[in-house]
Design an enzyme around this catalytic site. Sequence first.
Site, PDB file in Angstrom:
ATOM      1  N   HIS A 121       2.107  32.627  42.015  1.00 21.24           N
ATOM      2  CA  HIS A 121       3.466  32.827  41.504  1.00 21.24           C
ATOM      3  C   HIS A 121       3.373  33.277  40.051  1.00 21.24           C
ATOM      4  CE1 HIS A 121       7.104  31.131  39.382  1.00 21.24           C
ATOM      5  NE2 HIS A 121       7.685  31.859  40.321  1.00 21.24           N
ATOM      6  N   HIS A 167       8.040  38.289  32.492  1.00 16.57           N
ATOM      7  CA  HIS A 167       8.939  37.319  33.101  1.00 16.57           C
ATOM      8  C   HIS A 167      10.326  37.533  32.526  1.00 16.57           C
ATOM      9  CE1 HIS A 167       9.748  32.866  34.337  1.00 16.57           C
ATOM     10  NE2 HIS A 167      10.178  33.726  35.218  1.00 16.57           N
TER      11      HIS A 167
END
Length: 572
Positions: A121, A167
């Site tokens: 992830h 991100h």
Amino acid sequence: MSKQTYSVCCCFKRRFKLKEAEVPSEIKDLFRNYSSKNGSMNLEQFHNFLKEVQGEDKLTREEAETVMKSFLNEHKHLKSLNLGEFFMYLTSQINSPLPYPPQVHQDMNAPFSHYFIYTGHNSYLTGNQISSDCSEVAIVEALRRGVRVIELDMWPNSTKDNVDIRHGGAVTSPVELIKCLRAIKDNAFVASEYPVILTLEDHLTPDLQAKVAEMVSKVFGDTLVSSTPEHLVEFPSPESMKRRIIISTKPPKEYRETKSSKEEEDGTIQVNQPSEEAAWGKEIPDFFENLEDKENIHYRQNLAPEYKHLIAIRAEKMKGGIKRWLKVDTKHVHRVSLNEEKLEQAVITHGTDIVRFNQRNLMRIYPKGSRIDSSNYNPLIGWMHGAQMVAFNMQGVGRPLWLMQGLFRANGGCGYVKKPDFLLKCGPNNQVFDPKMNLPVKKTLKVKIFMGEGWNLDFRRTHFDFYSPPDFYVKIAIAGVSADLRRYKTKVIEDNWLPVWNEEFEFPLTLPELALLRIEVHEFDMPDKDDFAGQTCLPVSELKSGIRAIPLYDYKGDKYKSVKLLVRFQFI
């Protein structure tokens, strides 16, 4: 045998000569039972020991001789062992608790949906989810550990003419997409030949999607899987996809272009972050869904067909409530994503529906958004319901990550582990496995912890107590279905770098196929928190019976050079 192993064995040999009394009494008794009166164990006796104590009942005499020679590398002419040499064998890496050398032994010709797949992830992050650097180095490390699913979040760079990996909604420094792609190409098949899947979060305009398609095709070339049917009837097998790169994402939707005054001024688009509830299952958010100014919207159809054609495994939004998206379609398969909290809620009322869905389709579970420290969750919840892609922050540390590393030590560490048959097949009346059902004990695992060693070689002498040798104890537990959970702790052995415990524990198991044996060593410290001294996690389904040398790992999961435990496993 490797140079490293040889040097370790030499250390054991030298130490044994100095401190013969350190060998546990049960080991001495075994040696006497399988040796001659003159104190030597010949090849035939060694072969009998391997068959009768170590459970190697199919091992031939010639193979036993090869084993003997492999750890007596410098003395190949020897045809017998003394007690020291026998002990050296027991503590060598050849005497592993898992099949050695590691090799793929499971059937790899079933569809992807039949396997647990080692999944990462936010694979590009080097630390926490908010402010750490994005780097291809983190991707390289994950691939070299055997991870088979890499996640990339794609965003326009500051000039809007290229693609960065970062991100969203955080202050993480970006890394160029091209660097990540090249790192994947160079490291994808170092640890395993089995396919690497790239899950993409796409926050791009069609022009940049076309640019991504060009980059991906150029970098990966023939290793890239493309031109697959839009709707797969069944997923391919890991064997058929060896050394291939597979793209998995949601197909791009219509591009809704807005000519707002804000966009005309500076070329930027302001996007409101969706709530966690609204984002459930939206691995790729609808980029233009929350535009502040939605005037003058018009459509341009499929501006990046090259990008759409790259998608080999379709991810789909879960629509219409849990019952609807869990309905199994016999005509095509797809992938869905949900976070750990939504999974925990869903299994309460729809556990068997999830198991049935995962017999044909793929399910990806990812950490909840509040795990900003890159911590992880309990992977067993996903695994016991057949979820293939339990996605973890590989840059994190801690016990959940150790469980993940433990499961994927199975099947030669190739990153694909076949799910147990009960998760794949239906029973009478088309019933599927229910993780909540009460089951009888299938087998009992007995574990006897003899001793440990190697800390004086791998640790500074001041790492534990400054004024005296350490006080070691062992924690041992089973992770699995709730009925199988057990945990124990040995006594503390005070002031000893070479602790001997000689303690035995029993673990009744209803589902040994899903059980993981957790072992940790700590150094007792009365006024302060106990010091960490090593850990490992082992899949019970692959444990070999007999007396085995168990290497220990550090907090992150890297193996110590010398630290290990001598343990006996028995299944009854």
